[in-house]
Scaffold this motif. Sequence first.
Motif, PDB file in Angstrom:
ATOM      1  N   ASN A  32      26.640  36.193  37.660  1.00  0.00           N
ATOM      2  CA  ASN A  32      25.569  37.118  38.026  1.00  0.00           C
ATOM      3  C   ASN A  32      25.509  38.298  37.071  1.00  0.00           C
ATOM      4  O   ASN A  32      24.429  38.740  36.684  1.00  0.00           O
ATOM      5  CB  ASN A  32      25.744  37.611  39.457  1.00  0.00           C
ATOM      6  N   LEU A  33      26.670  38.801  36.691  1.00  0.00           N
ATOM      7  CA  LEU A  33      26.719  39.944  35.775  1.00  0.00           C
ATOM      8  C   LEU A  33      26.221  39.551  34.383  1.00  0.00           C
ATOM      9  O   LEU A  33      25.514  40.311  33.732  1.00  0.00           O
ATOM     10  CB  LEU A  33      28.151  40.487  35.690  1.00  0.00           C
ATOM     11  N   GLY A  34      26.563  38.350  33.941  1.00  0.00           N
ATOM     12  CA  GLY A  34      26.211  37.898  32.603  1.00  0.00           C
ATOM     13  C   GLY A  34      24.831  37.301  32.474  1.00  0.00           C
ATOM     14  O   GLY A  34      24.387  36.997  31.378  1.00  0.00           O
ATOM     15  N   GLY A  35      24.150  37.116  33.578  1.00  0.00           N
ATOM     16  CA  GLY A  35      22.834  36.490  33.550  1.00  0.00           C
ATOM     17  C   GLY A  35      22.924  35.095  34.144  1.00  0.00           C
ATOM     18  O   GLY A  35      23.999  34.513  34.230  1.00  0.00           O
ATOM     19  N   HIS A  36      21.822  34.591  34.574  1.00  0.00           N
ATOM     20  CA  HIS A  36      21.833  33.288  35.237  1.00  0.00           C
ATOM     21  C   HIS A  36      21.746  32.156  34.229  1.00  0.00           C
ATOM     22  O   HIS A  36      21.430  32.362  33.060  1.00  0.00           O
ATOM     23  CB  HIS A  36      20.673  33.216  36.234  1.00  0.00           C
ATOM     24  N   GLY A  37      22.068  30.963  34.681  1.00  0.00           N
ATOM     25  CA  GLY A  37      21.949  29.779  33.836  1.00  0.00           C
ATOM     26  C   GLY A  37      23.010  29.722  32.757  1.00  0.00           C
ATOM     27  O   GLY A  37      24.156  30.130  32.945  1.00  0.00           O
ATOM     28  N   ASN A  73      43.244  37.120  38.227  1.00  0.00           N
ATOM     29  CA  ASN A  73      43.700  38.354  38.866  1.00  0.00           C
ATOM     30  C   ASN A  73      43.478  39.570  37.965  1.00  0.00           C
ATOM     31  O   ASN A  73      43.227  40.664  38.458  1.00  0.00           O
ATOM     32  CB  ASN A  73      45.146  38.228  39.331  1.00  0.00           C
ATOM     33  N   ARG A  74      43.531  39.393  36.635  1.00  0.00           N
ATOM     34  CA  ARG A  74      43.167  40.489  35.733  1.00  0.00           C
ATOM     35  C   ARG A  74      41.692  40.853  35.934  1.00  0.00           C
ATOM     36  O   ARG A  74      41.338  42.024  36.027  1.00  0.00           O
ATOM     37  CB  ARG A  74      43.399  40.093  34.279  1.00  0.00           C
ATOM     38  N   ILE A  75      40.863  39.831  35.978  1.00  0.00           N
ATOM     39  CA  ILE A  75      39.428  40.072  36.184  1.00  0.00           C
ATOM     40  C   ILE A  75      39.197  40.704  37.558  1.00  0.00           C
ATOM     41  O   ILE A  75      38.408  41.642  37.693  1.00  0.00           O
ATOM     42  CB  ILE A  75      38.633  38.757  36.042  1.00  0.00           C
ATOM     43  N   ARG A  76      39.884  40.205  38.561  1.00  0.00           N
ATOM     44  CA  ARG A  76      39.735  40.710  39.933  1.00  0.00           C
ATOM     45  C   ARG A  76      40.006  42.218  39.996  1.00  0.00           C
ATOM     46  O   ARG A  76      39.314  42.948  40.703  1.00  0.00           O
ATOM     47  CB  ARG A  76      40.726  39.972  40.847  1.00  0.00           C
ATOM     48  N   GLU A  77      40.977  42.661  39.237  1.00  0.00           N
ATOM     49  CA  GLU A  77      41.342  44.085  39.249  1.00  0.00           C
ATOM     50  C   GLU A  77      40.279  44.966  38.609  1.00  0.00           C
ATOM     51  O   GLU A  77      40.048  46.084  39.050  1.00  0.00           O
ATOM     52  CB  GLU A  77      42.672  44.291  38.516  1.00  0.00           C
ATOM     53  N   VAL A  78      39.633  44.476  37.555  1.00  0.00           N
ATOM     54  CA  VAL A  78      38.731  45.344  36.788  1.00  0.00           C
ATOM     55  C   VAL A  78      37.245  45.098  37.058  1.00  0.00           C
ATOM     56  O   VAL A  78      36.423  45.960  36.768  1.00  0.00           O
ATOM     57  CB  VAL A  78      39.000  45.232  35.269  1.00  0.00           C
ATOM     58  N   LEU A  79      36.897  43.954  37.606  1.00  0.00           N
ATOM     59  CA  LEU A  79      35.493  43.628  37.824  1.00  0.00           C
ATOM     60  C   LEU A  79      34.755  44.667  38.672  1.00  0.00           C
ATOM     61  O   LEU A  79      33.625  45.031  38.331  1.00  0.00           O
ATOM     62  CB  LEU A  79      35.372  42.224  38.433  1.00  0.00           C
ATOM     63  N   PRO A  80      35.354  45.189  39.735  1.00  0.00           N
ATOM     64  CA  PRO A  80      34.636  46.191  40.524  1.00  0.00           C
ATOM     65  C   PRO A  80      34.314  47.480  39.751  1.00  0.00           C
ATOM     66  O   PRO A  80      33.411  48.226  40.130  1.00  0.00           O
ATOM     67  CB  PRO A  80      35.581  46.495  41.696  1.00  0.00           C
ATOM     68  N   LYS A  81      35.026  47.731  38.655  1.00  0.00           N
ATOM     69  CA  LYS A  81      34.802  48.950  37.869  1.00  0.00           C
ATOM     70  C   LYS A  81      33.662  48.800  36.870  1.00  0.00           C
ATOM     71  O   LYS A  81      33.156  49.792  36.359  1.00  0.00           O
ATOM     72  CB  LYS A  81      36.076  49.313  37.108  1.00  0.00           C
ATOM     73  N   THR A  84      28.183  46.828  33.807  1.00  0.00           N
ATOM     74  CA  THR A  84      27.433  46.030  32.841  1.00  0.00           C
ATOM     75  C   THR A  84      28.363  44.992  32.209  1.00  0.00           C
ATOM     76  O   THR A  84      29.595  45.169  32.224  1.00  0.00           O
ATOM     77  CB  THR A  84      26.846  46.909  31.714  1.00  0.00           C
ATOM     78  N   PRO A  85      27.786  43.959  31.621  1.00  0.00           N
ATOM     79  CA  PRO A  85      28.627  42.973  30.919  1.00  0.00           C
ATOM     80  C   PRO A  85      29.458  43.611  29.801  1.00  0.00           C
ATOM     81  O   PRO A  85      30.622  43.266  29.612  1.00  0.00           O
ATOM     82  CB  PRO A  85      27.615  41.981  30.341  1.00  0.00           C
TER      83      PRO A  85
END
Length: 96
Positions: A32-37, A73-81, A84-85
Amino acid sequence: MSKQFAEVQQDDFMKFGGDRPSYLEIEDALMNLGGHGVSGNHFKNEMVKLAGWTGGALTTYAQRPAVAQAAFNRIREVLPKAKTPEELKDILKSLK
Protein backbone atom coordinates in the motif's frame (compact mmCIF):
# COMPACT_ATOMS: atom_id res chain seq x y z
CA MET A 1 1.68 4.78 9.00
CA SER A 2 0.49 4.33 12.53
CA LYS A 3 -0.61 0.69 12.61
CA GLN A 4 1.19 -1.60 15.02
CA PHE A 5 1.97 -5.14 13.95
CA ALA A 6 2.39 -8.27 16.07
CA GLU A 7 5.90 -9.66 16.37
CA VAL A 8 6.73 -12.11 13.60
CA GLN A 9 7.69 -15.63 14.71
CA GLN A 10 9.56 -18.24 12.65
CA ASP A 11 6.55 -20.57 12.82
CA ASP A 12 4.43 -17.94 11.04
CA PHE A 13 6.03 -18.87 7.74
CA MET A 14 4.90 -22.49 8.03
CA LYS A 15 1.30 -22.03 9.22
CA PHE A 16 -1.76 -22.90 7.24
CA GLY A 17 -5.15 -21.69 8.37
CA GLY A 18 -5.97 -19.91 11.58
CA ASP A 19 -5.22 -16.26 12.18
CA ARG A 20 -3.47 -14.37 9.42
CA PRO A 21 0.25 -14.05 10.30
CA SER A 22 1.50 -10.52 10.88
CA TYR A 23 4.16 -10.77 8.15
CA LEU A 24 1.31 -10.86 5.62
CA GLU A 25 -0.15 -7.70 7.18
CA ILE A 26 3.30 -6.10 6.93
CA GLU A 27 3.57 -7.12 3.27
CA ASP A 28 0.13 -5.59 2.62
CA ALA A 29 1.17 -2.35 4.32
CA LEU A 30 4.39 -2.20 2.28
CA MET A 31 2.48 -2.73 -0.95
CA ASN A 32 0.00 0.00 0.00
CA LEU A 33 2.82 2.39 0.85
CA GLY A 34 4.72 1.61 -2.36
CA GLY A 35 1.73 1.77 -4.67
CA HIS A 36 -0.61 -0.88 -5.94
CA GLY A 37 0.11 -3.61 -8.45
CA VAL A 38 3.58 -4.22 -9.80
CA SER A 39 5.11 -1.08 -8.27
CA GLY A 40 3.80 -1.97 -4.81
CA ASN A 41 5.14 -5.50 -5.09
CA HIS A 42 8.52 -4.24 -6.28
CA PHE A 43 8.66 -1.78 -3.35
CA LYS A 44 7.75 -4.55 -0.87
CA ASN A 45 10.52 -6.79 -2.22
CA GLU A 46 13.04 -3.95 -2.10
CA MET A 47 12.17 -3.09 1.51
CA VAL A 48 12.33 -6.71 2.68
CA LYS A 49 15.79 -7.01 1.11
CA LEU A 50 16.89 -3.73 2.72
CA ALA A 51 15.74 -5.16 6.04
CA GLY A 52 17.97 -8.20 5.63
CA TRP A 53 16.18 -10.79 3.53
CA THR A 54 18.74 -12.68 1.45
CA GLY A 55 16.55 -15.06 -0.54
CA GLY A 56 15.95 -14.82 -4.25
CA ALA A 57 12.68 -14.80 -6.17
CA LEU A 58 12.26 -18.57 -5.79
CA THR A 59 13.24 -18.77 -2.12
CA THR A 60 10.32 -18.99 0.28
CA TYR A 61 10.35 -17.41 3.72
CA ALA A 62 9.86 -20.91 5.16
CA GLN A 63 13.20 -21.99 3.66
CA ARG A 64 15.01 -19.33 5.73
CA PRO A 65 12.64 -18.60 8.63
CA ALA A 66 15.24 -17.00 10.93
CA VAL A 67 16.35 -14.55 8.23
CA ALA A 68 12.75 -13.77 7.26
CA GLN A 69 11.76 -13.28 10.90
CA ALA A 70 14.59 -10.82 11.51
CA ALA A 71 13.82 -8.85 8.33
CA PHE A 72 10.10 -8.57 9.00
CA ASN A 73 10.63 -7.62 12.65
CA ARG A 74 13.01 -4.83 11.56
CA ILE A 75 10.32 -3.54 9.23
CA ARG A 76 7.66 -4.00 11.94
CA GLU A 77 9.61 -1.71 14.27
CA VAL A 78 10.09 1.15 11.80
CA LEU A 79 7.07 0.96 9.48
CA PRO A 80 4.77 2.93 11.81
CA LYS A 81 7.29 5.82 11.76
CA ALA A 82 7.36 6.14 7.96
CA LYS A 83 4.85 8.31 6.15
CA THR A 84 6.32 7.92 2.66
CA PRO A 85 8.16 5.20 0.76
CA GLU A 86 11.31 7.34 0.80
CA GLU A 87 11.17 7.73 4.58
CA LEU A 88 10.92 3.97 5.05
CA LYS A 89 13.77 3.36 2.64
CA ASP A 90 15.97 5.90 4.45
CA ILE A 91 15.17 4.42 7.86
CA LEU A 92 15.97 0.88 6.73
CA LYS A 93 19.21 1.99 5.08
CA SER A 94 20.26 3.70 8.32
CA LEU A 95 19.87 0.42 10.25
CA LYS A 96 22.64 -1.29 8.29
